[in-house]
Enzyme design. Sequence first.
Site, short mmCIF file in Angstrom:
data_model
loop_
_atom_site.label_atom_id
_atom_site.label_comp_id
_atom_site.label_asym_id
_atom_site.label_seq_id
_atom_site.Cartn_x
_atom_site.Cartn_y
_atom_site.Cartn_z
N HIS A 48 -57.52 57.39 3.42
CA HIS A 48 -58.13 57.13 2.13
C HIS A 48 -58.86 55.80 2.28
CE1 HIS A 48 -54.49 59.47 0.72
NE2 HIS A 48 -55.51 60.17 0.31
N ASP A 51 -56.42 53.12 2.10
CA ASP A 51 -55.47 52.99 3.22
C ASP A 51 -56.03 51.96 4.21
OD1 ASP A 51 -53.59 54.99 2.46
OD2 ASP A 51 -54.89 56.56 3.26
#
Length: 343
Positions: A48, A51
């Site tokens: 993501h 992330d």
Amino acid sequence: MSRFKFSVGPWNVHSGADAYGPAVRNEISLGEKFKKFSELGFSAIQFHDDDAVPNINDLSENEIKAEAGKVKQLLNKYNLAAEFVAPRLWMDPHTTDGGYTSNSKEDREFAIWRSLRSIDIAKELGCDKIVLWLAREGTLCSESKSAVDAVNHLISAINSMLDYDKDIKILIEPKPNEPVDRSFCGTIGHVMGVSAATKDPKRVGGLLESAHAILAGLDPANEVGFGLAMGKLWSVHLNDQNGMKFDQDKSFGVENLRQAFNQIKILMENNYGANGEYIGLDVKAMRTTRDADSYKHLENSLRIAKMLEAKVEKYDYQFQKQCMENRDYEALEMYVLELLMQG
Ligand code: XLS
Ligand code: MG
């Protein structure tokens, strides 16, 4: 040794908190996860946007790129590639009513801003794919959004991404529901329709997740086949699901073994991976799993995928051809079951 290369996202290893209870396992750092993923034989990491760059909303574009560059160093340390970057458009207050299809112009613009930053992060991580899991692109109240306007907003948002970077490929990950009640883009068929309507269809494809197909009442292997037939299945999330309920992200093959066999079979028959595509996992450990077993669901999923690959390699295609010619599908079905149960 598998013919496939496998990828995994850091969210696949998690603390076990769910909507009904707190964490049951310790948090594990990104670096520790990368080390273990590499040891397990994964070749690439799914991300993501947050992330890779946790406080993304608070940073400038250059700061975001610089933070992403540090993650690239971490990937290099463990000889891992990045598969894709997915804008996380379901946690932020700006995406409460969706992102691209929100009724708020400001929120739609926020979703596009995060998507363009995901492209920036992807380039820093050395990959050319972003994934759009359209989590909140739908309705909780059917009359709250026009499906026509919403799909057109989605196409327009994708066109903005295609304009922003001439090389990026966009993979839509369809799901029929959850967290929304009615999704605007629920199956791989919807994805192909949206792709065709964009300004550069050859750069818009799909990622098929097994559980999402099952939640749509469809067979994941057929959904994989539809994407492959269009030449636009550029990633998969192999996992499993026990019927129509909340998204369980179960280990691959543990509920629907024949469906899992046929997903591996159709991927192998169509030389999936020949253009660098990964087999991605999107699996969650059971909440009962202890710290020491935090990766066991990933090990199980990899092992089941490789065992099914071996089954396909043993598969008697001559017998399949004979059954097709004789229209003897009872014999063919029995053969498959014997292969899975004995072979
Ligand atoms: C949903 C999605 C999600 C990832 C990618 O299944 O795959 O798990 O976060 O956006
Ligand atoms: Mg998924």
